[in-house]
Design an enzyme around this catalytic site. Structure first.
Site, PDB file in Angstrom:
ATOM      1  N   HIS A  18       0.837  -1.205   0.000  1.00 52.91           N
ATOM      2  CA  HIS A  18       0.000   0.000   0.000  1.00 52.91           C
ATOM      3  C   HIS A  18       0.871   1.255   0.000  1.00 52.91           C
ATOM      4  O   HIS A  18       0.620   2.200  -0.751  1.00 52.91           O
ATOM      5  CB  HIS A  18      -0.896   0.052   1.246  1.00 52.91           C
ATOM      6  CG  HIS A  18      -1.938  -1.005   1.318  1.00 52.91           C
ATOM      7  ND1 HIS A  18      -2.082  -1.818   2.417  1.00 52.91           N
ATOM      8  CD2 HIS A  18      -2.903  -1.379   0.443  1.00 52.91           C
ATOM      9  CE1 HIS A  18      -3.092  -2.645   2.218  1.00 52.91           C
ATOM     10  NE2 HIS A  18      -3.604  -2.403   1.023  1.00 52.91           N
ATOM     11  N   LYS A  42     -15.893  -7.716   3.943  1.00 55.49           N
ATOM     12  CA  LYS A  42     -14.776  -8.186   4.766  1.00 55.49           C
ATOM     13  C   LYS A  42     -15.072  -7.936   6.239  1.00 55.49           C
ATOM     14  O   LYS A  42     -15.768  -6.991   6.594  1.00 55.49           O
ATOM     15  CB  LYS A  42     -13.482  -7.444   4.395  1.00 55.49           C
ATOM     16  CG  LYS A  42     -12.980  -7.703   2.998  1.00 55.49           C
ATOM     17  CD  LYS A  42     -11.702  -6.924   2.742  1.00 55.49           C
ATOM     18  CE  LYS A  42     -11.186  -7.118   1.331  1.00 55.49           C
ATOM     19  NZ  LYS A  42      -9.979  -6.311   1.084  1.00 55.49           N
ATOM     20  N   ARG A  91      -1.684  -5.820  -8.068  1.00 55.17           N
ATOM     21  CA  ARG A  91      -0.614  -6.778  -7.811  1.00 55.17           C
ATOM     22  C   ARG A  91      -0.495  -7.775  -8.953  1.00 55.17           C
ATOM     23  O   ARG A  91       0.584  -8.219  -9.281  1.00 55.17           O
ATOM     24  CB  ARG A  91      -0.879  -7.548  -6.519  1.00 55.17           C
ATOM     25  CG  ARG A  91      -0.849  -6.696  -5.280  1.00 55.17           C
ATOM     26  CD  ARG A  91      -1.401  -7.451  -4.110  1.00 55.17           C
ATOM     27  NE  ARG A  91      -2.827  -7.709  -4.369  1.00 55.17           N
ATOM     28  CZ  ARG A  91      -3.678  -8.203  -3.507  1.00 55.17           C
ATOM     29  NH1 ARG A  91      -3.274  -8.543  -2.315  1.00 55.17           N
ATOM     30  NH2 ARG A  91      -4.942  -8.386  -3.812  1.00 55.17           N
ATOM     31  N   SER A 129      -3.197  -7.687   2.731  1.00 54.79           N
ATOM     32  CA  SER A 129      -3.501  -7.522   4.151  1.00 54.79           C
ATOM     33  C   SER A 129      -3.961  -8.842   4.758  1.00 54.79           C
ATOM     34  O   SER A 129      -3.650  -9.143   5.912  1.00 54.79           O
ATOM     35  CB  SER A 129      -4.579  -6.451   4.341  1.00 54.79           C
ATOM     36  OG  SER A 129      -4.092  -5.187   3.960  1.00 54.79           O
TER      37      SER A 129
END
Length: 160
Positions: A18, A42, A91, A129
């Protein structure tokens, strides 16, 4: 007119991946608003307030970065900040598919705000994460993945 961008995310927790995107975005735009969002799909480990505080701590050396949070639509937040761009980190190709959907919706809602995709540094291309939380949960070392302040916060969360 200042070039303003929004860099949104859940940042639960913020990782070096990040930070790579935030720093590089801050090199391109005059002002970057890092917007901490609550992803309803989430279950967060850190509260929005904790995530904002961690982000403020690890970006305090970047003068043109401001950390905030927003409850509504990202595009509305971007308009409120007079942003002309949204920065999204990628990514892998799998990230692109997900991000493309959000970008398409944002273009319908306001075509004047562009989305800029930035590939993360190769050394962080595997990092998420979720992976960091999983490693930390089992007392694994996370210092290669997150700043010391975040590592400490993770240790506190999983203590006990």
């Amino acid at each position: 007119m200042a070039s303003i961008a929004v860099c949104p995310g859940s940042f639960d927790p913020v990782t070096y991946g990040h930070l790579d995107i935030i720093r590089r975005g801050a090199n391109v735009f005059e002002q970057v608003y890092v917007c901490v969002l609550n992803n309803s799909s989430k279950q967060p480990l850190f509260t929005v307030e904790e995530r904002c505080e961690l982000l403020r701590e690890v970006t305090k050396d970047i003068p043109n970065v401001t950390v905030e949070t927003s409850q509504g639509l990202l595009i509305d937040y971007a308009k409120k900040k007079r942003a002309k761009a949204i920065i999204r980190g990628l990514r892998a190709v799998s990230d692109f598919e997900y991000e493309m959907q959000g970008t398409s919706v944002n273009r319908v809602l306001d075509e004047s705000i562009e989305t800029f995709f930035m590939m993360t540094n190769n050394q962080y291309s595997f990092l998420s994460s979720s992976i960091v939380k999983e490693v930390a949960k089992y007392n694994g070392p996370v210092s290669e993945f997150v700043p010391p302040e975040v590592e400490q916060a993770l240790m506190q969360k999983f203590k006990g």
